[in-house]
Design a protein around this motif. Sequence first.
Motif, short mmCIF file in Angstrom:
data_model
loop_
_atom_site.label_atom_id
_atom_site.label_comp_id
_atom_site.label_asym_id
_atom_site.label_seq_id
_atom_site.Cartn_x
_atom_site.Cartn_y
_atom_site.Cartn_z
N ASN A 13 -1.80 -9.32 6.80
CA ASN A 13 -2.95 -10.09 7.26
C ASN A 13 -4.26 -9.42 6.88
OD1 ASN A 13 -1.24 -11.98 8.39
ND2 ASN A 13 -1.28 -11.05 10.42
N GLU A 14 -4.31 -8.10 6.96
CA GLU A 14 -5.52 -7.37 6.56
C GLU A 14 -5.80 -7.56 5.08
OE1 GLU A 14 -7.77 -5.78 8.21
OE2 GLU A 14 -6.84 -6.08 10.19
N SER A 47 0.81 -1.22 0.00
CA SER A 47 0.00 0.00 0.00
C SER A 47 0.84 1.25 0.00
CB SER A 47 -0.92 -0.02 1.22
OG SER A 47 -0.14 0.00 2.41
N ARG A 48 2.15 1.09 0.27
CA ARG A 48 2.98 2.28 0.37
C ARG A 48 4.14 2.27 -0.59
NH1 ARG A 48 3.01 4.69 6.14
NH2 ARG A 48 4.34 6.04 4.91
N GLN A 54 4.16 -4.40 8.99
CA GLN A 54 4.10 -5.15 7.74
C GLN A 54 3.25 -6.41 7.88
OE1 GLN A 54 8.09 -5.93 6.51
NE2 GLN A 54 8.56 -3.79 6.01
N VAL A 55 3.43 -7.14 8.98
CA VAL A 55 2.64 -8.36 9.18
C VAL A 55 1.17 -8.02 9.32
CG1 VAL A 55 2.23 -10.28 10.76
CG2 VAL A 55 4.57 -9.62 10.18
N HIS A 61 -9.21 -9.24 3.60
CA HIS A 61 -10.08 -8.55 2.63
C HIS A 61 -10.20 -9.38 1.36
CE1 HIS A 61 -10.78 -5.02 4.98
NE2 HIS A 61 -9.49 -4.68 5.05
N GLY A 62 -9.12 -10.01 0.94
CA GLY A 62 -9.21 -10.85 -0.26
C GLY A 62 -10.11 -12.05 -0.04
N ARG A 63 -10.09 -12.62 1.18
CA ARG A 63 -10.95 -13.77 1.46
C ARG A 63 -12.41 -13.34 1.48
NH1 ARG A 63 -9.10 -14.71 6.02
NH2 ARG A 63 -7.24 -15.86 5.31
#
Length: 457
Positions: A212-213, A26-27, A207-208, A217-219
């Motif tokens: 995980n987020e 994201s960055r 980062q972890v 969100h993909g799931r």
Amino acid sequence: MSASAASAAVLDHPVREFVDNSVDESRVGLPGQRSELRPEAAGPGSPGVRQARVLGRDQDVVWTRSRRAEPRAWLRAVVWLVAAGLHREAGPTTLVVAGDLAARMDYRRGLVIYDLEGTARRTGTSPATVKRHVKVLRELGALVWLVHGSKRNIAAPGEPYMATATIYGAVIPAVFDEAMGHRLAGSGYEGRVCGVTEAGRERAVAQVTARNEARRHGRRRTERQRPSGRRGARVHAVRPVDNVVADNPRSQACEPHSPGRYHRSPAVQVESGCKDTSRERASRSTDRRPSFKISYNGDGSRRTAGQTRRGIGIVQQVRPRVTWTQRASLRELEVALRPFTDAGWDWPTITAELHSWHLTWRPARPAAYIRARLAQQATAEHQSAAAELAEGWDEQAASGPLAASSPDLVRSVLDGLAEGLATYSARQAELGLDDLSDHSAAADMAAFLNSGTGAPA
């Protein structure tokens, strides 16, 4: 494959994976896009990043300040270094070249052979492009020289041209460790990560959490796109059945079914003759012969492994120096040259013997030619010995006078001379051609022999 296609392939698969494991997506923008998004600890002008290139002897393994790394960690660091904009010429092609190097690296030590032409062929770029981006990796502190290649021929005599390959080592510069908050034990090429700072720990936790987020969100997005109904049930789409051959263009190329039998094997024919096993064949041993071959020496003793190893060591020195023997293997030449090696000849003597044959052509089977030549020489020596025996030639009797003591030899020679001179004088007197003087040479010789000088001791 073009450079842009290769760049996309590398960025979509392995490098993308390393970006996921090291930098927050994201960055961080992809390298080469010149976007405004940069790693937080690696932004231009950030106090944690040093805008300095690695030049000169610092690119060598002896003087480098970078630590060695295995391919996966190295490729993550290269992605970060390119994305940080530390080098003006670093971009997607740099990652393509780095991906090819990482794929060929030693997994534990990170060593890789340069292979300029092969790298250019695999990445779809030119050799000049590969050279430029490898130089970029060296100036970023991500590659060090372990072996400087040379075009000097290092091949042994008789072998094709062989140069020295350039070998690089994968390293991670200190600017990456400072930005990631790594604590190092040791310095230079032998340094290693032994812990993290507080800033590095916070960065790793962030980062972890972000990773995980993103997975969560993909799931959720995948579950939202599933069709309604019982979870896990398979939904089969209803499609009309169409088996018309005329509407299927692929069926026209298929071979029709065979009108006859499927197996077109001939009928079994029973051979005529005795139907029972013979007594000789029934009593024959059914044990399989050993797969290895036992070699024996000329005296009938079994050949040992040490003798074979010594013979192969001599043949390894002979074959490069005798051009026409290089088509044969070492084992074949070792068997063919056993008459020489068993006789105690060393490789200079065997090489000189083979050169003395003065071959102006190359035998298709050198080992067979050597065996035939040695058999021919042995036959000639046997025939010569047989002829001397038939003529009554006794070498010991012929060499007897030469083995006599010095006084006996002198006496024998002088007696022969005296007898010859007397015979010659008598013949000259019969012909009327006696000496003009009254001096008799035969009398002088007889007087000399009767004196103390000519008498045997």
